[in-house]
Every structure is written in C-alpha cells, then in structure tokens.
Design a protein around this motif. Structure first.
Motif, short mmCIF file in Angstrom:
data_model
loop_
_atom_site.label_atom_id
_atom_site.label_comp_id
_atom_site.label_asym_id
_atom_site.label_seq_id
_atom_site.Cartn_x
_atom_site.Cartn_y
_atom_site.Cartn_z
N MET A 167 0.83 -1.21 0.00
CA MET A 167 0.00 0.00 0.00
C MET A 167 0.87 1.26 0.00
SD MET A 167 -2.88 -1.22 2.76
CE MET A 167 -3.71 0.37 2.81
N ASP A 168 1.93 1.23 0.80
CA ASP A 168 2.86 2.38 0.86
C ASP A 168 3.50 2.63 -0.51
OD1 ASP A 168 3.09 3.98 3.06
OD2 ASP A 168 4.38 2.63 4.16
N MET A 169 3.88 1.56 -1.19
CA MET A 169 4.51 1.70 -2.49
C MET A 169 3.56 2.34 -3.50
SD MET A 169 6.47 -2.00 -2.68
CE MET A 169 6.89 -1.81 -4.41
N ILE A 170 2.31 1.88 -3.51
CA ILE A 170 1.32 2.45 -4.43
C ILE A 170 1.10 3.92 -4.12
CG2 ILE A 170 -1.08 2.34 -5.20
CD1 ILE A 170 -1.04 -0.64 -4.58
N ASP A 171 0.93 4.22 -2.84
CA ASP A 171 0.67 5.60 -2.42
C ASP A 171 1.87 6.50 -2.71
OD1 ASP A 171 -1.03 7.50 -1.42
OD2 ASP A 171 -0.54 7.14 0.67
N GLY B 275 2.99 10.28 -4.47
CA GLY B 275 3.33 11.27 -3.46
C GLY B 275 4.23 12.39 -3.96
N SER B 276 4.96 12.14 -5.05
CA SER B 276 5.90 13.15 -5.53
C SER B 276 5.22 14.34 -6.19
CB SER B 276 6.88 12.52 -6.53
OG SER B 276 6.20 12.06 -7.68
N MET C 294 -7.12 7.67 3.98
CA MET C 294 -6.73 7.53 2.58
C MET C 294 -7.89 7.89 1.65
SD MET C 294 -4.43 4.04 2.74
CE MET C 294 -3.66 4.27 1.15
N ALA C 295 -9.10 7.46 2.01
CA ALA C 295 -10.27 7.76 1.19
C ALA C 295 -10.53 9.26 1.14
CB ALA C 295 -11.49 7.02 1.74
N GLY D 288 -5.92 8.90 -7.82
CA GLY D 288 -6.35 7.53 -8.11
C GLY D 288 -5.46 6.48 -7.48
N LEU D 289 -4.15 6.75 -7.44
CA LEU D 289 -3.23 5.81 -6.80
C LEU D 289 -3.51 5.67 -5.31
CD1 LEU D 289 0.17 6.74 -8.53
CD2 LEU D 289 -1.10 4.60 -8.77
N THR D 290 -3.81 6.80 -4.65
CA THR D 290 -4.14 6.73 -3.22
C THR D 290 -5.41 5.93 -3.00
OG1 THR D 290 -3.08 8.85 -2.74
CG2 THR D 290 -4.74 8.10 -1.19
N LEU D 291 -6.42 6.16 -3.83
CA LEU D 291 -7.67 5.40 -3.71
C LEU D 291 -7.46 3.92 -4.03
CD1 LEU D 291 -10.16 7.96 -5.29
CD2 LEU D 291 -9.88 7.40 -2.86
N LEU D 292 -6.55 3.64 -4.97
CA LEU D 292 -6.21 2.25 -5.28
C LEU D 292 -5.55 1.59 -4.08
CD1 LEU D 292 -5.86 -0.14 -7.23
CD2 LEU D 292 -3.73 0.94 -8.02
N ALA D 293 -4.61 2.30 -3.42
CA ALA D 293 -3.95 1.76 -2.23
C ALA D 293 -4.98 1.50 -1.13
CB ALA D 293 -2.89 2.74 -1.73
#
Length: 430
Positions: free
Chosen positions: A243-247, A251-252, A311-312, A401-406
């Motif tokens: 999850m951290d990797m996806i988020d 993050g950048s 996260m949501a 979208g990446l955060t919501l995916l995580a």
C-alpha cells in the motif's frame, strides 16, 4: 499527558529529533545559499540534496548490520554526536576558507552527515513502541512526532530563509552547530526502560542468526536481508508495504516543481500562490496531527479503519483539487487534505509498529525506508514524464487515483491485519 503512557525517555527522543530536524533545515538552506552565491550554478546547488538522498538510501541498506550489533539509543547517540562533530568541522572550514572553499570537500562532509542520519528515522520509529505503555500512548506518540516534523517543515524553511538573510550563511552555520550540539546532548536522556526491552512475539518465529535465535551463526548477508524477509513473510507487513509503495508513487506530485506548474497552469496564478499552497499544505498537516492526537482515545485499536478513512478522504479531496480552477477553493481543499493525510500516515505507522516483534522492527523499518526512497525517486522521474505527456491536471488526478487504489487494496486485504488489530499490546510484545 501521564508519564505512565509517554515516558520521560520518549520526551527526550522527541526533543532531540525535533532539534536535529530543525538543524537539518537550517544547514541545507545556508549551504544552498552559500553554494549558489559562490558558484552561480543551480546544478551545483541541486547536487547537495541529491547527495543527501543517495547517502541516506545507502545508509538505510546497511543499517541492519549496525542495528544487529548495537542498542538503538547508542546508535542515536553515535549518529547525533557524529553529525555534530562533522558539522562543526564543516562550519569551521567554511569560516576559515571563505570563497576558496573546495566544494568537493563540502559535499563529502554533507554525504558523511547524511549517511549518519540515514538510520536515525528507522531507529526513532522503532524506539517509540518501547517508550510507551498503552496503544493510545503509541498513537499519541506518533501524532506528537508527526506534528513536530510538520511544524519544522512548515515554519523551518520560512524562518531559515529569514535567519540566513539576517545573519548570512556563515553565522547561520555556527547557529546550526549549536542546535546539533543540543540534539546530541538530549540524546543522552534516551534510555530504554528495562521493562520495555523487547521479547519475541509468540506468533512469530525468531529469524535464524538473529539476537533472538543466537544459537545459529549470522552472516552479513543474512543480517542485511532479515528485514526484507520479514516484510515478505508477514501478511500485514507485506500488505502495508505494498500500500505504501502504491501511495508513494503518487506522493511526488507535491514536490515544488509540480505544485508550481499546477498553480500556473490550472489555477492561472503566479509564484506567490505557490507559496500559499505550500503553506496551506503544511498547516493542514500540522492541524491533522493535532486532530489525530485529540482522537487517540476515540480511535482506540481501530488503526486500520482510521487509516482507510484517511486515505479515502485524502484521495477524494486530491481528485477535487485536481479539477478545481479557483485559487481560494484550492487553498481550502489543500488545508482539508492535511487531517486525512495525517490520519492515514500516523495510523499506518502505528500498524507497522504493532505488526512485528520489537527486536525486528528497526530492520523492517530500514528495509521499508530504503524501498520507499527508491520508489520516490522512480516516482519523480515517472511523474515528470507523465506531466509532459498528459498535462499537470491529469497528473494530480492520477496521483489521487493511486491513493484510492492503495485504499482499495487495504480494504480487500483487511483480513491480513486481524492479528494486529485484535491482539493486545501485552500479548504482542510477550
């Protein structure tokens, strides 16, 4: 707060890390101005943060060798004292050499300091569970550390610019040396209570060759890979790291170049609004840490639910921010993101600290830090390419979208956290 929840050694840890972070901000600003003034080269000035990141990544990779041999307070003391002595040498050298300073030597000293700094955050985060007595205490401790980190970032860069402008780079470096000295002195108070010494969890098997299984000889390679193997073997750690990797991939987008491009392109504003957006982002983060601190009792042991809600909320607000074109609404949205982002980050850190035996935690955190640093570097390059191809607005939508995916991954894999969220701290650490 009651001393039985947050111990005196924790407050020493909190103080020394806050002072060290403040000193980092001051010296980076002073050296950047110094290098830029003397070389008139943006590339030379940008080389310093690159050196810092590279040194910290390398340090994180070999940190398990040190964590396997020395106690965490001793490592922190060595790191802070070493940084203090190196920085004194750097400040004196720059003071004596003036415009004739060899920047190769300056960068070498920065590299050495950053290398020593590479294991302080994993060591700090691994020490926190040993210095608190209750799960609410762990959440409060993480919230306090997060608030102080954000305050230093929020106020530090602005104040450091003022200090450098008033005093000049040279005197600012001497002031920074004093702060580093105070950080090293406060580290002497970070002592692990005897009752907090970690004992292997019953639900885990002690890794071969570790201090928990001394009958089997440990090799250097085994020590270096022990944390990585633990992440892969434990479902909760594996899920949190994924999850951290996806988020982190998204993050950048809050790096200065992207936020400036968004302000100019999507909001149609100048550089002053770039400063407003950054200030609102950090102010929201500070406020978010205080909110989590106030809600520690209400959250209780529901760390996973709180993390997913954070996260949501952050993902939805980031998506709205991406399509918004009104500057004042953008400020409000960024300010509101802070509490949700901190709710996610603080509870995620708490889950990681509760997911693994305290003796293995430093190695796990070192492995995660090295991995996430690499992911962040990849993200910077990938996001820059995506911004060029699809535009800055779509870049922010993609990051949201990446955060919501995580968050979705965590929701689907929530069973992996059952042992962590239902086992009491006493059982976990015994």
């Amino acid at each position: 707060m009651k001393s039985s929840i947050l111990t005196r050694p924790f407050y020493f840890l909190w103080t020394t890390q806050t002072a060290a972070n403040a000193a980092d901000v001051l010296y980076i600003m002073a050296l950047t101005v110094l290098v830029l003034n003397q070389t008139d080269s943006i590339v030379s000035a940008a080389f310093m943060p690159l050196m810092r990141s590279g040194a910290q990544m390398l340090s994180g990779l070999i940190a398990p060798l040190l964590l396997n041999r020395f106690k965490l307070p001793a490592l922190l003391l060595f790191s802070q004292t070493g940084q203090f002595l190196l920085f004194v040498g750097l400040a004196v050298y720059l003071r004596l050499s003036g415009n004739d300073a060899l920047f190769a030597l300056v960068f070498a000293l920065v590299f050495a300091m950053s290398f020593l700094d590479g294991w302080t955050v994993p060591a700090r985060n691994a020490l926190v569970p040993r210095l608190v007595a209750q799960e609410q205490g762990l959440l409060k401790a993480n919230s306090l550390i997060s608030v102080s980190d954000q305050v230093v970032q929020f106020a530090g860069w602005g104040l450091s610019g003022v200090i450098v402008a008033l005093l000049g780079p040279g005197p600012t470096l001497l002031l920074t040396a004093v702060i580093y000295g105070l950080a090293a002195a406060f580290t002497l108070g970070v002592k692990e209570p005897a009752e907090a010494r970690p004992v292997q969890r019953q639900i885990d098997v002690a890794p071969e060759g570790s201090r928990d299984n001394p009958g089997v000889p440990s090799t250097g390679w085994h020590t270096l890979t022990e944390g990585w193997k633990m992440i892969w073997r434990m479902p909760s750690l594996r899920m949190l790291t994924f999850m951290d990797m996806i988020d982190m991939l998204g993050g950048s987008v809050w790096v200065g170049a992207f936020t400036l491009a968004f302000v100019q392109t999507a909001l149609g504003q100048g550089e002053e609004w770039w400063g407003f957006i950054n200030a609102a982002y950090f102010a929201g983060s500070v406020g978010g840490g205080l909110v989590v601190l106030a809600l520690a009792r209400a959250i209780g042991s529901r760390f996973l639910a709180a993390m997913l809600i954070g996260m949501a909320g952050y993902g939805i607000l980031a998506a709205v921010y991406a399509i918004n074109t009104h500057p004042f609404l953008a400020l409000i949205l960024v300010l509101l993101m802070g509490p949700f982002a901190e709710l996610s980050v603080i509870n995620r850190r708490t889950l990681i600290q509760r997911s693994v035996d305290k003796r293995m935690l430093p190695k796990v955190l070192s492995a995660q830090a090295s991995l996430l640093n690499l992911i962040f570097c990849i993200s910077l390059l990938a996001m820059a390419a995506l911004a060029e191809k699809f535009g800055i607005v779509n870049l922010y939508l993609f990051a949201a979208g990446l955060t919501l995916l995580a968050m979705g991954v965590g929701l689907i894999g929530r069973r992996a956290f059952h042992a962590v969220t239902t086992t009491s701290p006493d059982v976990i650490s015994e």
